[in-house]
Scaffold this active site. Structure first.
Site, mmCIF file in Angstrom:
data_model
loop_
_atom_site.group_PDB
_atom_site.id
_atom_site.type_symbol
_atom_site.label_atom_id
_atom_site.label_comp_id
_atom_site.label_asym_id
_atom_site.label_seq_id
_atom_site.Cartn_x
_atom_site.Cartn_y
_atom_site.Cartn_z
ATOM 1 N N ARG A 30 5.609 -14.443 4.436
ATOM 2 C CA ARG A 30 4.471 -14.183 3.498
ATOM 3 C C ARG A 30 5.191 -14.303 2.056
ATOM 4 N NH1 ARG A 30 0.181 -10.659 1.826
ATOM 5 N NH2 ARG A 30 -1.864 -12.041 2.086
ATOM 6 N N ILE A 53 -4.544 -15.273 -2.070
ATOM 7 C CA ILE A 53 -3.950 -15.262 -0.765
ATOM 8 C C ILE A 53 -4.580 -14.305 0.232
ATOM 9 C CG2 ILE A 53 -1.958 -14.032 -1.299
ATOM 10 C CD1 ILE A 53 -0.470 -15.615 0.649
ATOM 11 N N SER A 54 -5.229 -14.828 1.451
ATOM 12 C CA SER A 54 -5.946 -13.787 2.061
ATOM 13 C C SER A 54 -5.178 -12.773 2.738
ATOM 14 C CB SER A 54 -6.604 -14.452 3.386
ATOM 15 O OG SER A 54 -7.588 -15.503 2.486
ATOM 16 N N GLN A 55 -5.617 -11.584 2.721
ATOM 17 C CA GLN A 55 -4.912 -10.610 3.681
ATOM 18 C C GLN A 55 -4.289 -10.843 4.898
ATOM 19 O OE1 GLN A 55 -8.722 -8.214 3.553
ATOM 20 N NE2 GLN A 55 -7.749 -7.198 5.159
ATOM 21 N N PRO A 56 -3.422 -10.188 5.540
ATOM 22 C CA PRO A 56 -2.721 -10.919 6.482
ATOM 23 C C PRO A 56 -3.414 -10.830 7.894
ATOM 24 C CG PRO A 56 -1.250 -9.604 5.343
ATOM 25 C CD PRO A 56 -2.593 -9.435 4.389
#
Length: 658
Positions: free
Chosen positions: A35, A61-64
């Protein structure tokens, strides 16, 4: 220095697996993709915190966890093709590419698309293709897709994306009218026209911008939606329907197969297409989805004779053919006859307990109910029958003209009569176990007739006074009858209800409830069954209808006036489609635009075209009143059954014979 590979594994173990995601494909893909390579310079050390990070152009960027949650929910499998809407940094596409055979990803911001494409190529993700474009329109050239992932929140699910799924394909998307009300939805395409929807919980994403999304990041409705007229929006949302006689008609209603009760309305009691449409939907629900109850707005004793016919049970005793009381054409017509013949044929190959039944819900026909109760008691308990005859004696003067009973009770000792019929009902129910042991198959019929007599006594009394009480008593009786039928058929029983729109649309969102304090079956079903009920209205613009000018008058074939210019019906007509289904749960923007009350037409067994606006229109909020709406633009009158209408070769025998 931070060990990023260790941080990545810790993220998978602590942030993802421990929060309930255990799909092995997803977990392994998250471990493989670095990431830190997808975040802006200077943010590498934060790459594995469970939070979104900025990537430019106002995007994140979306959270994992969210990336893993969406990929696991979509259940991507090796060999599948994925469409990723909202490329952003390319991270989600990279993770998906570790499972899928091919990933296509769309980004509307050229700088982000260019950077993501370069990054994916440099990292060796050669099975990912990036394009700049409007993600709400999908990628038609690469369709169909096994999975579609959307990393931005739209006002509703774009039609283009649904249409680009394979049958069995999954679409995961945030939906909501603003960022604070978004829900993550998973749609699974189950047929060419049907989708199952699963709510995965509350989320917060950036807006989905595009032709079938929002206009900009402010959360305003899409420019296209604002510019479209209401008829144009209806046309965009409408799902075309074939002719009701086409087997494909019922397939669009598979989406309601998991409901306990599906209520099907009609805008008039004398329109052939309404009966044929309801029959097509009901056949599908019975054949494919295990529904065993057809409950109709009809007298219980008359419907019980039809029930004996369709379930291959012997006729109990001599009586005239059912549905001889005004309005005879409402149930004595060729469309009902065709459906009951089909139902009998369908039941023929089934065990008795699995056969679908035909039941009346209504409170009318007091005399028929009294006769049914007495006949049953004559056979089972002659002593009880003698007592019942004494108790029912006070009602017999009004059996042939029950409405006159209301006048009589103003001066008579009506409370004594009320107590007598209630006592009869109570006695019959208290002996349930004894009677059921002797004749369990008929107990429901006799018990319901006893309840009907008790309710009808009160109904005809309060009808004299007017107001909401008589309507509310009638619809409450019909709702309670429906519950008795469901209970009698077992905990897994499912029912289809045929009744007028005024009965099955939620009264709380019409003049009935807002002005007249009336309730109805639809409202009571929503309150009792919640999301396990479906309220489906039916409407038309013009055509012909079978109706009378006055109560107890002769049936006439009348021309239905074109719908009023300020009505929901006119909006549907101007959508310029012959037949369609509107599913309001799938079109939030349209539902919001239609929510303000406007005129809706209600034609019963009486139709008075000359005073139509006053006699047959009321205000309602269509998307709140119904869950879905079936439109049939031009319709025709039912064909009644009678000596002049019996088709060549059709025997005039039980159950409809004269």
């Amino acid at each position: 220095m931070l060990d990023l590979s260790r941080a990545r594994n810790r993220m998978v173990d602590m942030q993802i697996a421990r929060r309930g995601i255990n799909d092995p494909h997803t977990l392994e893909a998250m471990r493989r993709v670095p990431r830190e390579a997808f975040v802006d310079a200077g943010f590498e050390e934060f790459a594995y915190e469970d939070s979104p990070l900025p990537i430019g152009e106002g995007q994140t960027i979306s959270q994992p966890y969210i990336v893993a949650h969406m990929i696991a929910a979509a259940a991507i499998k090796p060999g599948e093709t994925v469409l990723d809407v909202g490329t952003g940094s390319g991270y989600a596409a990279a993770v998906a590419s570790q499972i899928a055979d091919r990933v296509y990803t769309i980004e509307r911001h050229p700088p982000l698309a260019e950077a993501a494409g370069r990054r994916l190529h440099e990292l060796g993700y050669d099975n990912v293709e990036v394009r700049v474009g409007d993600g709400t329109k999908g990628w038609p050239e690469a369709a169909p897709f096994d999975v579609i992932l959307v990393a931005a929140g739209g006002p509703e699910v774009p039609r283009a994306l649904k249409e680009q799924l394979v049958t069995g394909g999954r679409l995961v998307i945030p939906v909501g009218l603003d960022e604070t009300s978004q829900r993550l939805l998973k749609l699974t395409r189950t047929s060419q026209s049907d989708y199952e929807t699963e709510d995965l919980g509350a989320v917060m994403f950036v807006p989905l911008i595009g032709e079938q999304g929002w206009s900009d990041g402010s959360g305003n409705l899409a420019v296209k939606a604002r510019e479209l007229t209401l008829p144009q929006m209806i046309s965009e949302a409408a799902e075309p329907l074939p002719d009701p006689d086409d087997d494909a008609f019922g397939e669009l209603f598979d989406r309601f197969a998991d409901r306990r009760v599906v209520l099907l309305g009609e805008a008039s009691h004398g329109t052939s297409e309404f009966y044929r449409a309801r029959a097509a939907i009901t056949r599908r629900l019975i054949e494919k989805h295990g529904f065993t109850i057809v409950a109709v707005e009809a007298d219980w004793p008359d419907a019980a004779e039809i029930d004996r016919y369709v379930r291959h049970r012997p006729k109990r005793y001599d009586q005239s053919p059912p549905f001889q009381r005004f309005p005879t054409w409402m149930w004595r017509n060729t469309d009902v006859e065709a459906f009951t013949v089909w139902l009998r044929e369908h039941n023929a190959a089934l065990a008795p307990e699995r056969r679908a039944g035909f039941y009346g819900l209504d409170i009318y026909n007091m005399s028929g109910s009294i006769a049914a109760v007495l006949h049953y008691l004559d056979e089972i308990d002659p002593a009880a029958a003698a007592i019942a005859r004494q108790r029912y004696g006070c009602l017999t003067p009004w059996q042939s003209e029950p409405s006159t009973y209301g006048r009589a009770v103003l001066s008579a000792g009506y409370r004594k009569c009320e107590e007598a019929v209630i006592a009869q009902c109570r006695d019959l129910l208290e002996r349930k176990l004894d009677y059921a042991a002797k004749d369990g198959a008929d107990f429901l019929n006799a018990a319901q007739n006893a309840r009907l007599v008790a309710s009808a006594e009160r109904y005809y009394r309060i009808m004299y006074y007017g107001g909401a009480d008589s309507w509310n008593l009638r619809d409450t009786h019909m709702f309670e009858t429906l519950n008795h039928i469901l209970e009698s058929r077992g905990p897994d029983a499912k029912a289809v209800v045929w009744a007028h729109n005024s009965h099955i649309g939620d009264a709380r969102h019409t003049d009935m409830g807002l002005v007249r304090d009336e309730l109805n079956i639809g409202q009571l079903c929503r309150q009792r069954f919640g999301e396990k009920s479906a309220l489906i209205g039916l409407g038309t613009h013009t055509g012909t209808v079978a109706a009378a000018s006055d109560w107890d008058g002769d049936m006439e074939i009348m021309r239905v006036r074109p719908s009023h210019r300020n009505s929901y019906e006119r909006l549907c007509h101007e959508a310029a489609m012959e037949r369609f289904l509107l599913d309001f749960s799938r079109h939030n923007v349209l539902a919001k635009r239609l929510i303000e009350p406007r005129l809706e037409r209600f034609i019963g067994v009486i139709y008075r075209p000359q005073t139509e606006l006053l006699s047959h229109y009321a205000e309602a909020s269509l998307p709140r009143q119904f869950d879905a709406f079936v439109w049939l633009d031009e319709t025709s009158a039912v064909t009644p059954l009678g000596p002049e209408n019996v088709r060549a070769g059709t025997p005039d025998t039980y159950p409809f014979g004269l």
